[in-house]
Design a protein around this motif. Structure first.
Motif, PDB file in Angstrom:
ATOM      1  N   TRP A 148       4.005   8.610  -3.699  1.00 43.91           N
ATOM      2  CA  TRP A 148       2.849   8.692  -2.770  1.00 43.91           C
ATOM      3  C   TRP A 148       1.861   9.795  -3.316  1.00 43.91           C
TER       4      TRP A 148
ATOM      5  N   TYR B 254       7.039   2.311  -9.696  1.00 43.61           N
ATOM      6  CA  TYR B 254       7.075   2.905  -8.210  1.00 43.61           C
ATOM      7  C   TYR B 254       7.733   1.656  -7.618  1.00 43.61           C
TER       8      TYR B 254
ATOM      9  N   ALA C  19      -3.487   4.816 -10.651  1.00 39.95           N
ATOM     10  CA  ALA C  19      -4.443   3.940 -10.683  1.00 39.95           C
ATOM     11  C   ALA C  19      -5.579   4.194 -11.406  1.00 39.95           C
TER      12      ALA C  19
ATOM     13  N   GLY D  42      -6.914   2.235  -6.900  1.00 37.16           N
ATOM     14  CA  GLY D  42      -6.376   3.703  -6.106  1.00 37.16           C
ATOM     15  C   GLY D  42      -7.763   4.276  -5.787  1.00 37.16           C
TER      16      GLY D  42
ATOM     17  N   VAL E 101       0.064  -0.896  -4.926  1.00 35.66           N
ATOM     18  CA  VAL E 101       0.974  -1.189  -6.111  1.00 35.66           C
ATOM     19  C   VAL E 101       1.541  -2.752  -6.008  1.00 35.66           C
TER      20      VAL E 101
ATOM     21  N   TRP F 153       0.956  -0.969  -0.072  1.00 38.78           N
ATOM     22  CA  TRP F 153       0.049  -0.107   0.021  1.00 38.78           C
ATOM     23  C   TRP F 153       0.860   1.069  -0.211  1.00 38.78           C
TER      24      TRP F 153
ATOM     25  N   PRO G 252       0.838   0.814 -10.315  1.00 34.84           N
ATOM     26  CA  PRO G 252      -0.512   1.062  -9.278  1.00 34.84           C
ATOM     27  C   PRO G 252      -1.808   0.175  -9.837  1.00 34.84           C
TER      28      PRO G 252
ATOM     29  N   ALA H 249       0.591   7.825  -6.960  1.00 36.41           N
ATOM     30  CA  ALA H 249       0.050   6.279  -7.159  1.00 36.41           C
ATOM     31  C   ALA H 249      -1.388   6.094  -7.229  1.00 36.41           C
ATOM     32  N   ALA H 250      -2.143   6.811  -6.311  1.00 35.97           N
ATOM     33  CA  ALA H 250      -3.501   6.365  -6.432  1.00 35.97           C
ATOM     34  C   ALA H 250      -4.206   6.901  -7.535  1.00 35.97           C
TER      35      ALA H 250
ATOM     36  N   ALA I  75      -3.195   3.706  -2.566  1.00 30.10           N
ATOM     37  CA  ALA I  75      -2.955   2.972  -3.594  1.00 30.10           C
ATOM     38  C   ALA I  75      -2.508   1.636  -3.217  1.00 30.10           C
TER      39      ALA I  75
END
Length: 272
Positions: free
Chosen positions: A217, A243, A224, A119, A111, A86, A116, A220-221, A109
């Protein structure tokens, strides 16, 4: 193989709980700011959201490690073999939180092998949520209603997203002129935090060039969600952003709402 469908709703609930904690602090005007070692700002809201999210994800998936911006740093030697984890920004847009403009988010997210794959981006002030993942599609939830979102087909004018804090630069001016020369008129909009990526995901913008520093960070979310909506997040050589690198800083990158090849003509303007 991770069951992303089974994880999406619980993760959305964890993000919502963190948003409530952030709003409690935001609404009482408690924006006392400390400084981290890198001189970036941190508030009580960052810390409260971090604790809630780490506890929630640990309960949900005890076997998946959590790497949060507020984890205090996890050495690459300890995470280099992580196949999935995460990646969390408990409060993305701390500067926007301090300015009280509402443009900050909770980012969670999942990964897997550098990608990712799931998210959730929750906007505490509005309650809007962007969420999605591989094989799930992408969605926007607002006022209790959830609808599918998709990147749009490009048409004039091209809509370019700029950062609220890093939007103006000579390179951005060159990029805008190049796009206008090739594709016609360009409209520009500004936004804070990971919401810039979400604008591309929901078809409200075509391109978000980030030519200033970010960390893994931060992106990433929303990355996705963009992928699930049919878009792309690539470095300035048009290779996918990855990532869990030794250096958690992202390279400069582009968020594209159309196929990568449609945008290669801008390489000279964005190359590092």
């Amino acid at each position: 193989m991770t069951d992303l469908h089974a994880l999406l709703e619980p993760v959305a609930r964890i993000a919502a709980e963190a948003a409530v904690a952030i709003l409690e602090i935001y609404d009482r005007g408690d924006v006392n700011v400390d400084r981290k070692d890198d001189d970036s700002p941190i508030t009580a809201a960052d810390r409260a959201a971090h604790e809630l999210i780490v506890a929630g994800l640990t309960d949900l998936t005890p076997d998946i490690p959590v790497f949060s911006e507020e984890s205090g740093g996890i050495d690459f030697a300890d995470r280099k073999d992580w196949q999935r984890f995460w990646l969390v920004d408990p409060l993305d847009g701390t500067k926007e939180f301090i300015k009280r403009n509402g443009e900050f988010t909770v980012n969670i997210a999942l990964v897997e092998q550098g990608r990712p794959v799931l998210g959730v981006v929750h906007v505490p002030v509005t309650g809007v949520v962007y969420l999605g993942g591989e094989g799930l599609g992408a969605f926007k939830q607002e006022n209790g209603e959830r609808v599918s979102i998709h990147c749009r087909e490009r048409h004039a004018p091209v809509i370019l997203v700029a950062s609220r804090s890093h939007g103006g630069s000579p390179r951005m001016d060159v990029l805008e002129a190049l796009i206008a020369q090739r594709l016609g008129s360009v409209d520009k909009t500004s936004m804070g935090s990971s919401l810039k990526l979400c604008l591309v995901a929901e078809g409200k913008a075509d391109l978000y060039p980030r030519l200033a520093p970010t960390s893994e960070w931060d992106t990433a979310a929303a990355h996705a969600v963009v992928n699930a909506a049919g878009g792309h997040v690539v470095n300035t050589d048009f290779e996918p952003l990855v990532y869990n690198k030794e250096d958690i800083l992202n390279p400069h990158f582009l968020v594209l709402g159309q196929p990568v090849d449609d945008w290669r003509f801008i390489h000279s303007a964005v190359a590092e």
